[in-house]
Design an enzyme around this catalytic site. Structure first.
Site, PDB file in Angstrom:
ATOM      1  N   LYS A  72      91.770   1.816 -23.218  1.00 19.06           N
ATOM      2  CA  LYS A  72      91.278   0.657 -23.984  1.00 19.06           C
ATOM      3  C   LYS A  72      89.754   0.487 -23.960  1.00 19.06           C
ATOM      4  O   LYS A  72      89.187  -0.100 -24.874  1.00 19.06           O
ATOM      5  CB  LYS A  72      91.937  -0.631 -23.473  1.00 19.06           C
ATOM      6  CG  LYS A  72      93.401  -0.764 -23.837  1.00 19.06           C
ATOM      7  CD  LYS A  72      93.939  -2.119 -23.410  1.00 19.06           C
ATOM      8  CE  LYS A  72      95.422  -2.218 -23.670  1.00 19.06           C
ATOM      9  NZ  LYS A  72      95.934  -3.566 -23.392  1.00 19.06           N
ATOM     10  N   ASP A 108      95.179  -8.704 -27.841  1.00 18.85           N
ATOM     11  CA  ASP A 108      95.954  -9.133 -26.663  1.00 18.85           C
ATOM     12  C   ASP A 108      95.793 -10.632 -26.376  1.00 18.85           C
ATOM     13  O   ASP A 108      96.781 -11.350 -26.218  1.00 18.85           O
ATOM     14  CB  ASP A 108      95.512  -8.357 -25.406  1.00 18.85           C
ATOM     15  CG  ASP A 108      96.073  -6.942 -25.386  1.00 18.85           C
ATOM     16  OD1 ASP A 108      97.125  -6.710 -25.998  1.00 18.85           O
ATOM     17  OD2 ASP A 108      95.449  -6.085 -24.734  1.00 18.85           O
TER      18      ASP A 108
END
Ligand code: ATR
Length: 286
Positions: A72, A108
């Site tokens: 990420k 997220d």
């Protein structure tokens, strides 16, 4: 079985390991229900091959991708543009191919806040106690601060990491975060001032389901207790909180809502959230 053609748009999932991801079944269900010619495929990327994997997106017919552990942060080096929030968080979980460019987003934190709002809880003006200061905590802390949280306590085993996150949030979004240690007295004091407690660590995740990130002594019935762990659906923390009388929020809502936001970014269409939730819960409860 999806009938693919040369026009089928590909959405990839890049990470390692990818064993039990629920995203393929959730996104393929959504694509199929919306009648759009997209397919979601997991690609396990071996160490050292992420740049090549990202470049391959431009050769083939990719609409985008999800990026997961451990890539990420590294992926930011290989993309053309990054959304402001993802830049502040320092992590990207969604890529979109647009006008021959790859743009990075982080859905997220938004997935979590949407899940909170779906429960009828608006984060604006509220005080939060986050347990953990890893990648997931960063997404949540920035999004909650951006949504107008009055204060965010960040408690972590390694205090220095909580301190760096609190300082980053305060620098980007004004002063609203404080770092704490995980000591019980410290947690109790912060908990008394907070309305919401969120576990952002992996403690309690299958197969180690008997663990809790904090002692049950820290909980009181007025506190909304949330877990981002979604397997099991009701973690030990959530079971304990519920037995004390706390309202709870399970982690699967964040999983579904981060996926729903990514679906909007790839397709420009409204995702079938109820069906996505159902397929995730079906898989988690068998
Ligand atoms: P993610 O990207 O999923 O958030 P991560 O970046 O590895 O994962 O972060 C994991 C978080 O869980 C960290 O805050 C970690 O605490 P440390 O910073 O002290 O490592 C926390 N964590 C993991 N296992 C833990 C444990 N057994 N006790 C306390 N905290 C734990």
């Amino acid at each position: 079985m999806i009938n693919t053609t040369v026009n089928t748009k590909i959405v990839g999932l890049f990470g390692n390991p990818l064993g039990h991801s629920l995203s393929p079944i959730m996104q393929n269900t959504a694509f199929s229900l919306c009648g759009i010619e997209y397919i979601y495929i997991p690609f396990q990327v071996e160490p050292g091959y992420l740049e090549k994997a990202i470049k391959a997106m431009m050769i083939f017919n990719f609409a985008g991708a999800n990026i997961t552990i451990p890539y990420k942060t590294e992926v930011i080096k290989y993309i053309d543009e990054i959304d402001e929030m993802a830049k502040a968080i320092g992590a990207v979980n969604t890529l979109v191919v647009k006008n021959k460019k790859i743009i990075g987003y982080n859905t997220d934190g938004m997935g979590f806040t949407q899940s909170l709002k779906n429960k009828g809880f608006n984060p604006k003006g509220k005080i939060f106690l986050l347990i953990g200061a890893g990648g997931a905590a960063r997404g949540l802390a920035f999004t909650l601060a951006f949504e107008g949280a009055a204060h965010i306590f960040i408690a972590n085993r390694t205090f220095e990491k909580a301190d760096i996150l609190a300082q980053d949030v305060n620098r980007v979004l004004g002063s609203c975060a404080t770092a704490l240690s995980l000591e019980e007295a410290v947690l109790r004091d912060a908990e008394k001032k907070s309305q919401v407690l969120i576990n952002t660590t992996s403690i309690g995740m299958y197969p180690d389901t008997e663990y809790m990130p904090i002692s049950d002594e820290v909980l009181r019935p007025e506190l909304l207790v949330c877990d981002i762990v979604y397997n099991p659906v009701k973690t030990k923390l959530l079971q304990t909180a519920e037995s004390i009388g706390c309202p709870i929020l399970e982690g699967y809502g964040m999983l579904v809502n981060q996926g729903a936001e990514a679906f909007r970014l790839w397709t420009g269409k409204e995702p079938p959230i109820d069906a996505m939730t159902r397929v995730v819960l079906d898989k988690l409860t068998i």
